[in-house]
Structures are given as C-alpha cells and as structure tokens.
Design an enzyme around this catalytic site. Structure first.
Site, mmCIF file in Angstrom:
data_model
loop_
_atom_site.group_PDB
_atom_site.id
_atom_site.type_symbol
_atom_site.label_atom_id
_atom_site.label_comp_id
_atom_site.label_asym_id
_atom_site.label_seq_id
_atom_site.Cartn_x
_atom_site.Cartn_y
_atom_site.Cartn_z
ATOM 1 N N SER A 14 -23.112 3.398 -35.723
ATOM 2 C CA SER A 14 -21.751 3.650 -36.202
ATOM 3 C C SER A 14 -20.728 3.026 -35.267
ATOM 4 O O SER A 14 -19.763 2.386 -35.727
ATOM 5 C CB SER A 14 -21.508 5.161 -36.306
ATOM 6 O OG SER A 14 -22.341 5.747 -37.281
ATOM 7 N N ARG A 37 -13.910 7.110 -31.097
ATOM 8 C CA ARG A 37 -14.477 8.396 -31.493
ATOM 9 C C ARG A 37 -13.638 9.055 -32.581
ATOM 10 O O ARG A 37 -14.179 9.710 -33.471
ATOM 11 C CB ARG A 37 -14.662 9.331 -30.296
ATOM 12 C CG ARG A 37 -15.421 10.600 -30.657
ATOM 13 C CD ARG A 37 -16.138 11.207 -29.487
ATOM 14 N NE ARG A 37 -17.217 10.374 -28.992
ATOM 15 C CZ ARG A 37 -18.450 10.329 -29.486
ATOM 16 N NH1 ARG A 37 -18.765 11.065 -30.559
ATOM 17 N NH2 ARG A 37 -19.376 9.569 -28.943
ATOM 18 N N HIS A 40 -14.678 7.284 -35.623
ATOM 19 C CA HIS A 40 -16.021 7.738 -35.966
ATOM 20 C C HIS A 40 -15.974 9.084 -36.680
ATOM 21 O O HIS A 40 -16.718 9.322 -37.646
ATOM 22 C CB HIS A 40 -16.860 7.851 -34.683
ATOM 23 C CG HIS A 40 -18.248 8.355 -34.897
ATOM 24 N ND1 HIS A 40 -18.623 9.643 -34.589
ATOM 25 C CD2 HIS A 40 -19.353 7.743 -35.388
ATOM 26 C CE1 HIS A 40 -19.900 9.802 -34.877
ATOM 27 N NE2 HIS A 40 -20.375 8.671 -35.357
#
Length: 210
Positions: A14, A37, A40
């Site tokens: 990812s 993040r 994500h």
C-alpha cells in the site's frame, strides 16, 4: 488470481502505491510518513494538498512523545485507533474525557458541548505535556484556542482534523494562528481515524513496530 494476505506485505505494498502516486508532489521530507499514513488510512490523496504542518512540528512532537506526553482525544473512536503498545513504549497515556460523568454533568449545567468541557477538564486535571488529537469536534478546537489565548493552556501539539460542515473550517483556521505546534487538515475533510493515524505515524517513526 494471486492475492497478498500477509498483513505487513499488504501495508508495505500500500505504501509503495501511495509513494508512486505522490511522485511529483512537493512536501517536506520530515512530513512524508505522516502524510502517507493519513492517505493510507483514508485512501484520499487530497491530503497531499490539505494537510498543513507548522514549522518543525514533527521533530517537536516526537520529542514530546519521547518524554511521555498525555494524548487527549475528542472521541473514543480516536482513542481506540491509537496504538497503545507504541504509546506505552514511549510512556504516553491516551485519554478521552468526553464520556466522563463529571464532564457530562458540567456540560449539562453549562449548555456547552461535552467536547468543549472535556478540553477544560483535561487542562485542569492532566499534568505534563498535552497532545490534543481532535478528529470530530470543532468546539474542542475553539476551546483549545480560547484557553491558549487566555494563557491557561500551552499544548505541546494540536492535531486539528475534525470532519464536517459546521464550524469545521473556521475552527481549523483558528488553530493555524496558534504559536503552539500544530498539524491541520484544512477544509472539511478529516475524522477520528485521521487524528489517530497522525499520532500513530509520529510514534512509529520513534518506536519499533511489533
């Protein structure tokens, strides 16, 4: 069809995809892991443009976390999303007072939101450096700013990422005027998951992941 099933392989792949899609975007290297993040967590690349970092905030925040800060969230969802093992390694405590009976009673008597009163409660009762991670309640951000301006509160970090429509944009803009270190998702987007992702990203860079 071959599927990736290992959790760490899924996460690593990812982040490879995110890094590839961010090519050509300009952002400071020290902010990259936090930004990635958040993307994500949300699958939303608008954060590459909307997420604002005050000068030196990542280093400042990580220094605070290393010394055992109290991380105050505005929702139980935000609290649940923060990695407790990583926090424990750093000597940090994750706290949420919005469901406290005392806060609920004060809010009922004052006519204010529990989120606002929870900020006051944290300022009164929690010692040590305070990190506020706000992903839902603009009234919490407004109160933080009021207490800072009054000289009552000196937060080590304000994560300002509430989602929604009423007072959301305006409260985030207030945080941008603070001298306190801050990370702000400008505009309407955000959420408790985004607030938790930012805290986790800050911690993961300075702890060993289990």
């Amino acid at each position: 069809m071959d599927m990736i099933t290992n959790p760490m392989e899924i996460e690593n792949r990812s982040f490879e995809i995110i890094s590839s899609e961010l090519e050509g975007k300009e952002f400071k290297k020290e902010n990259a892991n936090i930004l990635k993040r958040v993307i994500h967590t949300s699958a939303d690349f608008d954060y590459a443009d909307n997420l604002f970092f005050s000068e030196g905030v990542v280093a400042s925040a990580q220094n605070t976390l290393r010394n055992g800060a109290a991380i105050i969230t505005d929702t139980q969802m935000g609290s649940s999303g923060i990695n407790k093992r990583a926090a424990a390694k750093l000597g940090c405590e994750v706290l949420c007072f919005v469901d406290s009976p005392e806060v609920a009673q004060i809010a009922k008597e004052s006519g204010h939101t529990r989120s606002r009163e929870a900020v006051d409660y944290a300022a009164r009762t929690v010692a040590g450096p305070l990190v506020f991670a706000v992903g839902n309640a603009p009234t919490a951000l407004i109160r933080i700013c009021e207490l800072v301006e009054a000289g009552v509160l000196d937060p080590a970090l304000v994560i300002a990422v509430p989602v929604g429509f009423v007072n959301v944009v305006e409260s985030k803009e207030l945080v941008l005027s603070l001298k306190a270190p801050h990370i702000v998702a400008r505009g309407r987007k955000g959420g408790s998951n985004v607030a938790a992702a930012i805290v986790n990203a800050l911690m993961y860079e300075i702890t060993d992941r289990d």
